[in-house]
Scaffold this motif. Sequence first.
Motif, mmCIF file in Angstrom:
data_model
loop_
_atom_site.group_PDB
_atom_site.id
_atom_site.type_symbol
_atom_site.label_atom_id
_atom_site.label_comp_id
_atom_site.label_asym_id
_atom_site.label_seq_id
_atom_site.Cartn_x
_atom_site.Cartn_y
_atom_site.Cartn_z
ATOM 1 N N HIS A 66 0.653 -1.268 0.090
ATOM 2 C CA HIS A 66 -0.064 -0.109 -0.068
ATOM 3 C C HIS A 66 0.631 1.104 0.057
ATOM 4 C CE1 HIS A 66 -2.745 3.148 1.878
ATOM 5 N NE2 HIS A 66 -3.329 2.706 0.996
ATOM 6 N N GLY A 67 1.991 1.263 0.724
ATOM 7 C CA GLY A 67 2.836 2.409 0.740
ATOM 8 C C GLY A 67 3.612 2.392 -0.810
ATOM 9 N N LEU A 70 1.149 4.685 -2.766
ATOM 10 C CA LEU A 70 1.003 6.073 -2.321
ATOM 11 C C LEU A 70 2.155 6.813 -2.807
ATOM 12 C CD1 LEU A 70 0.019 5.668 1.480
ATOM 13 C CD2 LEU A 70 -1.345 6.147 -0.734
ATOM 14 N N LEU A 71 3.136 6.135 -2.990
ATOM 15 C CA LEU A 71 4.478 6.755 -3.376
ATOM 16 C C LEU A 71 4.424 7.612 -4.660
ATOM 17 C CD1 LEU A 71 7.088 7.237 -2.338
ATOM 18 C CD2 LEU A 71 8.079 5.237 -3.709
ATOM 19 N N GLU A 73 2.055 9.173 -6.218
ATOM 20 C CA GLU A 73 1.340 10.580 -6.113
ATOM 21 C C GLU A 73 2.149 11.498 -5.255
ATOM 22 O OE1 GLU A 73 -1.644 13.267 -5.917
ATOM 23 O OE2 GLU A 73 -1.498 11.543 -6.845
ATOM 24 N N GLU A 74 2.839 10.948 -4.126
ATOM 25 C CA GLU A 74 3.477 12.204 -3.415
ATOM 26 C C GLU A 74 4.779 12.276 -4.167
ATOM 27 O OE1 GLU A 74 2.387 13.015 -0.448
ATOM 28 O OE2 GLU A 74 0.715 11.883 -0.976
ATOM 29 N N ARG A 79 5.896 16.356 -3.939
ATOM 30 C CA ARG A 79 7.384 16.352 -3.553
ATOM 31 C C ARG A 79 8.006 17.827 -3.334
ATOM 32 N NH1 ARG A 79 12.740 13.230 -6.015
ATOM 33 N NH2 ARG A 79 13.922 13.641 -4.180
ATOM 34 N N VAL A 92 9.881 11.180 1.902
ATOM 35 C CA VAL A 92 8.763 10.784 1.201
ATOM 36 C C VAL A 92 8.208 9.359 1.561
ATOM 37 C CG1 VAL A 92 7.739 10.696 -0.943
ATOM 38 C CG2 VAL A 92 9.506 12.613 -0.462
ATOM 39 N N CYS A 96 5.027 7.740 3.412
ATOM 40 C CA CYS A 96 4.014 6.654 2.800
ATOM 41 C C CYS A 96 3.830 5.325 3.374
ATOM 42 C CB CYS A 96 4.439 6.534 1.324
ATOM 43 S SG CYS A 96 4.550 7.955 0.319
ATOM 44 N N SER A 142 -7.260 1.245 0.201
ATOM 45 C CA SER A 142 -7.514 2.307 -0.803
ATOM 46 C C SER A 142 -9.113 2.660 -0.803
ATOM 47 C CB SER A 142 -7.041 2.105 -2.105
ATOM 48 O OG SER A 142 -5.848 1.934 -2.190
#
Length: 420
Positions: A66-67, A70-71, A73-74, A79, A92, A96, A142
């Motif tokens: 799951h992290g 998310l990574l 998008e960030e 960033r 970052v 996540c 999610s």
Amino acid sequence: MRLDGQMQSQQQQDALLPRPRGALPRVCATLLVAGATGGLRFLSPQELLGWVALVTLMLTLGPLLHGLCLLPEEVLHHRHTRYRGRGLLGHVAPACGLCSGTLRAAGLAALLLYLAGDPLAKHGDTWKLLVLTAVFYTLLKSLVVLVPSEVEVSDLCEARKTNVAHGLAWSFYLGYLKLVLPHLDGSIEWFRSSHLTNGACWSHRSRRLFILVPLDASISHKLEDEDDNIRFYGNLPNHEMDRAGVRGRVYKHSVYTVLDQNGKGHECVVEYATPLLTLYRMSQESSSGFGEAERRQQVLLFYRTLQDILELSLECRNRYTLILLNDDRTDDPHFLSNAILRHLQQQEKEEFCLGPPAHQQTVCPARCGVGRPPGAPPVRGNWHNNPEPMSREPTLMISLEKPQPLKQPVENTDDYYGGK
């Protein structure tokens, strides 16, 4: 009877305030794991380590996957705005959920599974179970199905002090109380001296700022509108200071006369905690997502946080009194004045009785005039026949003379024997 009532009131107040959450959930989880592993060891002791390793790997692969979702998008969109261009691995990725603790747990579980052996090796379905568990965890996470409970969110916010109440309490302290309370005693002393002929009487313990904290956050801008036993008396002198670009910003307090059951007036400085207006307005706005239940909880956290802050503040010590007002007060028209009088009388009983109690008299300086100054000659005659009320608070007298050396002993034995 009055002492019992004060103790009962304190117990009721303690029953309203929420205590910080303890370690009972962790204890229950530990006992649950111990019982489950103990039963599994009794049923199949040879496969215990393999099952523990497999379950640990399943529980850690889901959050890691799951992290990873998310990574992107960030990194692609946030960033530079949210992380200000910080390192990918240092800031970052941990944000996540790709933290070192989870990675280490997954690595150790995989190593243990390799050494202890696969408990499902006979069926050959271990990899299917791992993949399905990880991907379905990511999907449910999610879709906001697997979300932290309200208790977990509240516990996390209280532990990190990110509640609305924590911010309001610190703002109220740093932006107001810490600035005005050190000057409160001088302002009250000036007010007393300028209103001697009006019959106002101030005890030592009443020279504090009484801060009202109602649980429902309902605040009236005029106290006399809520209780006709409270009357506006006047304003203390303004305190001005340069603050945040404003030259001569004015801070002021209002003095009220609170009437007791006998109609006797007691003067004190009273005001509501103004940040509660923010909490009340937030609960009235639908866009804030802040209902009445959350508002009451935040008021209790505000009171507890502000109490903890002020107890550790040297600038505010002995200069304030927090009064928590229960919202169940509709049947008593004098609830507010009784609450103020109860705290006022409780503080007045804490004063030390100086001198012989059988002959000591307590007279208000404003009504009896200023007593004998410290430099006046002592009163002749018997003190019991001419009792004199205490006209001022006891002070510590410090001599300004330089310390003198101790006298050397004088030898006088010869004179003594010679005289004998």
